[in-house]
Design a protein around this motif. Structure first.
Motif, mmCIF file in Angstrom:
data_model
loop_
_atom_site.group_PDB
_atom_site.id
_atom_site.type_symbol
_atom_site.label_atom_id
_atom_site.label_comp_id
_atom_site.label_asym_id
_atom_site.label_seq_id
_atom_site.Cartn_x
_atom_site.Cartn_y
_atom_site.Cartn_z
ATOM 1 N N LYS A 40 24.510 -22.078 1.075
ATOM 2 C CA LYS A 40 24.815 -21.808 2.467
ATOM 3 C C LYS A 40 23.690 -21.017 3.123
ATOM 4 O O LYS A 40 22.733 -20.599 2.470
ATOM 5 C CB LYS A 40 26.123 -21.022 2.579
ATOM 6 C CG LYS A 40 26.060 -19.578 2.091
ATOM 7 C CD LYS A 40 27.407 -18.913 2.277
ATOM 8 C CE LYS A 40 27.346 -17.402 2.025
ATOM 9 N NZ LYS A 40 26.546 -16.668 3.012
ATOM 10 N N LYS A 79 18.479 -20.748 5.363
ATOM 11 C CA LYS A 79 19.303 -21.119 4.212
ATOM 12 C C LYS A 79 18.748 -20.432 2.968
ATOM 13 O O LYS A 79 17.538 -20.232 2.838
ATOM 14 C CB LYS A 79 19.324 -22.636 4.022
ATOM 15 C CG LYS A 79 20.270 -23.103 2.917
ATOM 16 C CD LYS A 79 20.381 -24.612 2.876
ATOM 17 C CE LYS A 79 21.180 -25.149 4.042
ATOM 18 N NZ LYS A 79 22.623 -24.780 3.950
ATOM 19 N N CYS A 97 26.407 -19.106 -2.072
ATOM 20 C CA CYS A 97 27.155 -20.361 -2.125
ATOM 21 C C CYS A 97 28.531 -20.255 -1.468
ATOM 22 O O CYS A 97 29.117 -19.172 -1.372
ATOM 23 C CB CYS A 97 27.341 -20.806 -3.575
ATOM 24 S SG CYS A 97 25.808 -21.060 -4.473
ATOM 25 N N THR A 98 29.030 -21.391 -1.059
ATOM 26 C CA THR A 98 30.381 -21.493 -0.531
ATOM 27 C C THR A 98 31.365 -21.588 -1.706
ATOM 28 O O THR A 98 30.961 -21.864 -2.837
ATOM 29 C CB THR A 98 30.536 -22.762 0.325
ATOM 30 O OG1 THR A 98 30.429 -23.913 -0.539
ATOM 31 C CG2 THR A 98 29.462 -22.837 1.409
#
Length: 260
Positions: free
Chosen positions: A256, A14, A249-250
Motif C-alpha cells: 500500500k 507507495k 501491506c493491507t
C-alpha cells in the motif's frame, strides 16, 4: 483577467523494498518440499515481514512531522523492535534448545545466536532512543542508529533459513526430527494478549503475499483462515490503529501507499 489558482496535493509514495532487499524462500529456490525446507521457508517469510517493517520505518521517518504522528510512529517503531526481539527470544529459549534435544546434540544453532548478538546492541539503542524521545525524536538520528545495525540484521535474516535447511542432515530414520512440530509448539508459547494487541499487527501487516514469489504463499503462510484471519488482520489492529497505519501491506496482503 486573473489566473485561477490551482492546488496540488502530494500523495505519499507507495512502499518499496528498500534499503533492505527481501530474501527468497528455500522452497522457491529449490522446489523441495521436505519439512526442513518448509520450516526454513516459513522463517524466510517471517524475516521478510521484519525487513518490510525496517523499511517502513526508514522510508517514513523523514516524513513524520506532527507531534501526534510522531508518538504514533514511535509506538509503531517500538512494536517492530519488540517483534524482532520476541522472535529471537523464542528461538533461543524454545526453538533452538528443542532442536538440540531432538537431534541429541548441543549448539546446532550457535551461529545464529552469535548473529543475534551482532545487532542486538543496535536494536537496543534504537528502542532506548525512541523511549526517551517519544514526541521529539529526529529522523536523522533515528536513521543513523538504524544504519549502525542494518547490515548485521539483514545478514542474519538472510542467512538463518539456510541454517535451518542444513539441519535436515541430523534427522534420521532412527532419530527423526519433527521440525515443524517443534517450531509450532515453541511459537505458541510466545503469544499472550499483550503481545497480540501491542505487537503482532506489525508482523502480519508487513507480509505481502499476492505478488511475492508468484503468490505461492498466499493463503498458506501465515496459517490464518476464516474468523481467525479476520480477527488478527482486521479486528486486533483496531487497537492502537494509529500505529498500524504505518505498515507496508493491507490486510489482504497487497502493498500500500505509505501513511505519510
Amino acid at each position: 483577467m486573473s489566473t485561477p489558482t490551482t492546488t496540488t496535493t502530494t500523495l505519499p509514495p507507495k512502499y518499496t523494498d528498500s534499503p533492505l532487499p527481501l530474501i527468497p524462500t528455500p522452497k522457491f529456490l529449490t522446489g523441495k518440499t521436505d519439512s526442513f525446507t518448509i520450516e526454513a521457508s516459513h522463517m524466510a517469510l517471517s524475516h521478510n515481514a521484519f525487513i518490510r517493517g525496517f523499511n517502513t520505518v526508514y522510508q517514513q521517518a523523514p516524513r513524520v512531522k506532527s507531534p501526534s504522528d510522531k508518538i504514533d510512529f514511535a509506538g509503531y517503531c517500538l512494536a517492530w523492535a519488540d517483534c524482532v526481539y520476541a522472535h529471537h527470544h523464542y528461538e533461543e529459549t524454545e526453538f533452538f534448545p528443542n532442536l538440540d534435544k531432538a537431534a541429541g546434540q548441543k549448539g546446532l544453532m550457535d551461529g545464529a545466536v552469535h548473529e543475534h548478538e551482532a545487532f542486538q546492541g543496535g536494536l537496543n539503542k534504537f528502542k532506548e532512543y525512541l523511549e526517551e524521545n517519544l514526541t521529539e525524536w529526529e529522523s536523522k538520528e533515528l536513521i543513523g542508529i538504524m544504519d549502525e545495525f542494518k547490515d548485521a540484521l539483514h545478514g542474519h535474516l538472510r542467512d538463518e533459513p539456510g541454517m535451518i535447511v542444513e539441519l535436515g542432515r541430523y534427522s534420521t530414520v532412527e532419530r527423526p526430527i519433527d521440525i515443524l512440530g517443534i517450531a509450532e509448539a515453541a511459537g505458541k508459547k510466545q503469544v499472550n494478549l499483550s503481545f497480540m494487541f501491542n505487537t503482532l499487527p506489525v508482523f502480519f501487516l508487513n507480509m505481502e503475499t499476492i505478488e511475492f514469489e508468484g503468490g505461492m504463499w498466499h493463503g498458506v503462510f501465515p496459517p490464518l483462515n476464516g474468523l481467525a484471519k479476520a480477527v488478527m488482520l482486521k479486528g486486533v489492529p483496531m487497537w492502537h490503529s494509529g500505529r498500524w497505519r504505518f505498515v507496508s501491506c493491507t490486510p489482504e496482503g497487497t502493498l500500500k501507499d505509505l501513511a505519510v
